[in-house]
Design a protein around this motif. Structure first.
Motif, mmCIF file in Angstrom:
data_model
loop_
_atom_site.group_PDB
_atom_site.id
_atom_site.type_symbol
_atom_site.label_atom_id
_atom_site.label_comp_id
_atom_site.label_asym_id
_atom_site.label_seq_id
_atom_site.Cartn_x
_atom_site.Cartn_y
_atom_site.Cartn_z
ATOM 1 N N ILE A 25 4.930 -18.561 -3.226
ATOM 2 C CA ILE A 25 3.538 -18.346 -2.530
ATOM 3 C C ILE A 25 2.953 -17.094 -2.173
ATOM 4 O O ILE A 25 2.076 -16.371 -2.492
ATOM 5 C CB ILE A 25 3.175 -19.215 -1.178
ATOM 6 N N MET A 26 4.179 -16.242 -1.557
ATOM 7 C CA MET A 26 3.738 -14.744 -1.158
ATOM 8 C C MET A 26 3.831 -13.935 -2.615
ATOM 9 O O MET A 26 3.017 -13.084 -2.487
ATOM 10 C CB MET A 26 4.863 -14.267 -0.280
ATOM 11 N N GLU A 27 4.505 -14.212 -3.544
ATOM 12 C CA GLU A 27 4.432 -13.545 -4.793
ATOM 13 C C GLU A 27 3.166 -13.803 -5.392
ATOM 14 O O GLU A 27 2.395 -12.852 -6.004
ATOM 15 C CB GLU A 27 5.272 -13.930 -5.524
ATOM 16 N N SER A 28 2.467 -14.848 -5.278
ATOM 17 C CA SER A 28 0.991 -15.305 -5.956
ATOM 18 C C SER A 28 0.161 -14.203 -5.005
ATOM 19 O O SER A 28 -0.806 -13.831 -5.777
ATOM 20 C CB SER A 28 0.884 -16.534 -5.800
ATOM 21 N N VAL A 29 0.252 -14.370 -4.001
ATOM 22 C CA VAL A 29 -0.627 -13.534 -2.959
ATOM 23 C C VAL A 29 -0.643 -11.928 -3.269
ATOM 24 O O VAL A 29 -1.713 -11.208 -3.495
ATOM 25 C CB VAL A 29 -0.345 -13.700 -1.501
ATOM 26 N N VAL A 30 0.719 -11.627 -3.575
ATOM 27 C CA VAL A 30 1.044 -9.863 -3.824
ATOM 28 C C VAL A 30 0.166 -9.786 -5.148
ATOM 29 O O VAL A 30 -0.457 -8.863 -5.367
ATOM 30 C CB VAL A 30 2.326 -9.616 -3.958
ATOM 31 N N LEU A 31 0.525 -11.034 -6.051
ATOM 32 C CA LEU A 31 -0.096 -10.682 -7.499
ATOM 33 C C LEU A 31 -1.734 -10.667 -7.608
ATOM 34 O O LEU A 31 -2.457 -9.808 -8.063
ATOM 35 C CB LEU A 31 0.369 -11.443 -8.492
#
Length: 77
Positions: free
Chosen positions: A35-41
């Motif tokens: 989820i955090m990686e999606s936010v970063v992307l």
């Protein structure tokens, strides 16, 4: 999570883990990292974000995903 173990991973993944650790989550689950990686992307490359990424950021809430998609429409163009 030991940052040495993710040396080989991508920059968005490393950034996601680092942000979670700064938020006090020292051993994030795979779901939290995803989820955090999606936010970063989404923040880094808004013009490359797919609707699935947005849905993952909001916990698969279709209404919230639609709102976020429309709210940030100008960033993707």
């Amino acid at each position: 999570m030991d940052l040495d173990t993710i040396e080989e991973l991508s920059l968005p993944n490393y950034t996601a883990v680092s942000i979670l650790e700064r938020l006090g989550i020292t051993d994030p689950s795979l779901e939290q990292v995803n989820i955090m990686e999606s936010v970063v992307l989404m923040a880094s490359y808004p013009n490359q974000v797919k609707s699935g990424t947005i849905e993952q950021c909001v916990g698969n809430d279709k209404l919230a995903a639609l709102f976020l998609y429309l709210k940030n429409k100008d960033l993707r163009s």
